[in-house]
Design an enzyme around this catalytic site. Structure first.
Site, PDB file in Angstrom:
ATOM      1  N   GLY A 231     -26.436 -40.468 -34.589  1.00  0.00           N
ATOM      2  CA  GLY A 231     -25.605 -39.298 -34.867  1.00  0.00           C
ATOM      3  C   GLY A 231     -25.979 -38.519 -36.109  1.00  0.00           C
ATOM      4  O   GLY A 231     -25.348 -37.509 -36.403  1.00  0.00           O
ATOM      5  N   TYR A 315     -25.550 -27.315 -23.822  1.00  0.00           N
ATOM      6  CA  TYR A 315     -24.587 -27.336 -24.933  1.00  0.00           C
ATOM      7  C   TYR A 315     -24.463 -25.995 -25.640  1.00  0.00           C
ATOM      8  O   TYR A 315     -23.798 -25.919 -26.683  1.00  0.00           O
ATOM      9  CB  TYR A 315     -25.033 -28.339 -26.024  1.00  0.00           C
ATOM     10  CG  TYR A 315     -25.540 -29.658 -25.541  1.00  0.00           C
ATOM     11  CD1 TYR A 315     -24.706 -30.524 -24.841  1.00  0.00           C
ATOM     12  CD2 TYR A 315     -26.847 -30.066 -25.800  1.00  0.00           C
ATOM     13  CE1 TYR A 315     -25.170 -31.755 -24.419  1.00  0.00           C
ATOM     14  CE2 TYR A 315     -27.317 -31.299 -25.379  1.00  0.00           C
ATOM     15  CZ  TYR A 315     -26.478 -32.137 -24.689  1.00  0.00           C
ATOM     16  OH  TYR A 315     -26.940 -33.351 -24.277  1.00  0.00           O
ATOM     17  N   CYS A 344     -35.020 -19.258 -11.330  1.00  0.00           N
ATOM     18  CA  CYS A 344     -34.169 -18.427 -10.499  1.00  0.00           C
ATOM     19  C   CYS A 344     -32.699 -18.820 -10.747  1.00  0.00           C
ATOM     20  O   CYS A 344     -32.036 -19.386  -9.881  1.00  0.00           O
ATOM     21  CB  CYS A 344     -34.568 -18.667  -9.048  1.00  0.00           C
ATOM     22  SG  CYS A 344     -34.048 -17.364  -8.000  1.00  0.00           S
TER      23      CYS A 344
HETATM   24  C1  LIG Z   1     -25.454 -45.686 -28.571  1.00  0.00           C
HETATM   25  C2  LIG Z   1     -26.216 -44.558 -29.141  1.00  0.00           C
HETATM   26  N1  LIG Z   1     -26.955 -44.761 -30.236  1.00  0.00           N
HETATM   27  C3  LIG Z   1     -27.687 -43.767 -30.786  1.00  0.00           C
HETATM   28  C4  LIG Z   1     -27.703 -42.508 -30.236  1.00  0.00           C
HETATM   29  C5  LIG Z   1     -28.549 -41.464 -30.871  1.00  0.00           C
HETATM   30  O1  LIG Z   1     -27.829 -40.352 -31.277  1.00  0.00           O
HETATM   31  P1  LIG Z   1     -28.540 -39.253 -32.162  1.00  0.00           P
HETATM   32  O2  LIG Z   1     -29.727 -38.799 -31.405  1.00  0.00           O
HETATM   33  O3  LIG Z   1     -27.511 -38.196 -32.331  1.00  0.00           O
HETATM   34  O4  LIG Z   1     -28.910 -39.902 -33.437  1.00  0.00           O
HETATM   35  C6  LIG Z   1     -26.936 -42.240 -29.092  1.00  0.00           C
HETATM   36  C7  LIG Z   1     -26.938 -40.899 -28.492  1.00  0.00           C
HETATM   37  O5  LIG Z   1     -26.337 -40.594 -27.507  1.00  0.00           O
HETATM   38  C8  LIG Z   1     -26.169 -43.289 -28.531  1.00  0.00           C
HETATM   39  O6  LIG Z   1     -25.424 -43.104 -27.448  1.00  0.00           O
END
Ligand SMILES: Cc1ncc(COP(=O)(O)O)c(C=O)c1O
Length: 427
Positions: A231, A315, A344
């Site tokens: 994240g 998104y 298309c």
């Molecule tokens: C369990 C888990 N770990 C890590 C990630 C990686 O997230 P990010 O690419 O935002 O760091 C995700 C993304 O969906 C995830 O579901």
């Protein structure tokens, strides 16, 4: 480390990682993905204070990228049997310490469960059912629990992976049930993991840490690892800043230390980034194939579409855009344009906002034959590419120490129809 630094993006670009864009295109054609290994290395170094960097390979899973990350000491997470096999092909050892591969998902499909049992893989369970299913095939296994703390966060509702509307993780009130299931099925809970969504900020993070601590206390001394999940955001727009990694680490480290005191043994602190490691390394180079005026709107239409990069249509994601003028001419004026692809589908627009609203971007004037580069495209770019409209998936190129390596060739018509058969006609 890019501590709270803000980013700037140039609208004109002649080279990527020291190699001329025109040279790359003359050798490999368009559209093509290019990754800059130097940037990936830098991002790995930024996170070196964590005991373990576990790359969420879903962001960009080419085996060459996996190989290079493994050589940098990074381990991986895998969300499917296919990703487990990719990690094995790239040389990860599932039985190293920490495990080179962890299977992280909310379900086992049958192939994944068989493979996990056959290779004795460590599993990060996102559903109580997984504990039961794993215990049946791998008694004595140790697992991590992925907890949904009851709240989430994401750059889009579609990337928010916590809270009651999310299908991800084990609900935070279900821990007692998981402990009972683990006992019944002879499974040890040794890890705890929280990933609430892509685009974490420090405010949400402190809530996550508190919630993880409460859950860890409920599980107790069997824990040896805690994971901060992924994240970590990267800037996609001019002026956006990075998360302060020192503060980010400090929050997790304090949590870890308090738990270590309580349990009386060391805890390994993992981080599980996808986007942070690869997003900024990636560029999608396309050729402008038409410049059209539609009423008051000017359109640059490319030979790349949402079949190559789906984030804008999925998104409303914003990608920085730059132009390479063929022959290197670089006018200084700017015009407002809409950038679209060849598909298309009226949604095949790279400059759109969430909800599908077409937006304009101020870009240098360009002509048919010039190149348009979608930047910060290394994460959730090629991996989401498809063959929609009968288009071949583009090549992936890795620039490393001044050399361009083709790490995946462009697909061909034979690739497009491979696996398809025309059944005989009943006479
Ligand atoms: C369990 C888990 N770990 C890590 C990630 C990686 O997230 P990010 O690419 O935002 O760091 C995700 C993304 O969906 C995830 O579901």
């Amino acid at each position: 480390m890019p501590v709270a630094a803000t980013s700037t993006f140039d609208l004109l670009r002649t080279e990527i990682a020291g190699i001329e864009v025109e040279k790359i295109v003359s050798q490999f054609g368009t559209p093509c993905y290019v990754y800059d290994m130097q940037m990936i290395r830098r991002r790995v170094e930024d996170l070196s204070m964590f005991d373990t960097i576990r790359y969420a390979q879903k962001a960009c899973s080419n085996i060459a990228i996996l190989d290079r990350l493994r050589r940098l000491g990074v381990v991986v997470d895998a969300v499917s049997a296919g990703e487990v096999r990719r990690a094995l092909a790239a040389g990860f050892d599932p039985h190293s310490n920490p495990p080179g591969i962890v299977y992280t998902a909310d379900v086992f499909d049958r192939e994944a469960l068989d493979l996990v049992a056959e290779r004795s893989l460590h599993v990060n369970c996102g559903s109580p059912d997984m504990i039961e299913q794993l215990g049946a095939v791998s008694p004595g296994a140790s697992v991590t629990l992925r907890i949904n703390p009851g709240f989430g966060h994401g750059h889009s509702q579609k990337t928010n992976t916590g809270g009651p509307q999310s299908k991800h993780g084990i609900w935070h009130m279900d821990i007692d049930r998981c402990l009972r299931l683990a006992d019944m099925h002879n499974v040890a809970i040794t890890g705890l993991h929280m990933h609430i969504g892509s685009g974490t900020d420090l405010e949400h993070l402190s809530q996550v840490c508190q919630s993880l601590e409460r859950t860890a206390e409920q599980i107790g001394r069997t824990l040896t690892t805690i994971s901060a999940g992924g994240g970590l955001p990267v800037p996609y727009r001019e002026g956006q800043s990075y998360v302060d990694l020192e503060q980010y680490y400090a929050l997790w480290d304090q949590t870890r230390k308090r738990l270590e005191q309580r349990f009386g043994h060391p805890l390994r602190l993992e981080i599980e980034p996808g986007r942070y490691l690869v997003a900024e390394s990636g560029f999608l180079i396309a050729e402008i194939r038409a410049v059209k005026q539609m009423g008051e709107n000017t359109f640059y239409l490319l030979d790349a579409g949402f079949n190559d990069l789906a984030r804008p249509i999925l998104y409303g994601a914003y990608h920085p855009i730059s132009i390479t003028h063929r022959g290197g001419v670089a006018p200084s004026e700017r015009i407002d344009v809409v950038v679209g692809g060849p598909l298309c589908e009226s949604g095949d627009i790279f400059t759109q906002e969430e909800g599908g609203f077409v937006a304009k971007r101020s870009l240098p004037p360009a002509r048919v034959g010039d190149f348009l580069i979608l930047e910060v495209a290394g994460a959730y770019g090629f991996v989401m590419a498809s063959n929609y409209n009968g288009r071949y998936r583009p090549p992936e190129l890795l620039i490393e120490d001044g050399t361009v390596h083709c790490i995946r060739r462009r697909e061909t018509f034979e690739d497009l129809i491979s696996g398809e058969t025309i059944p005989p006609v009943a006479t």
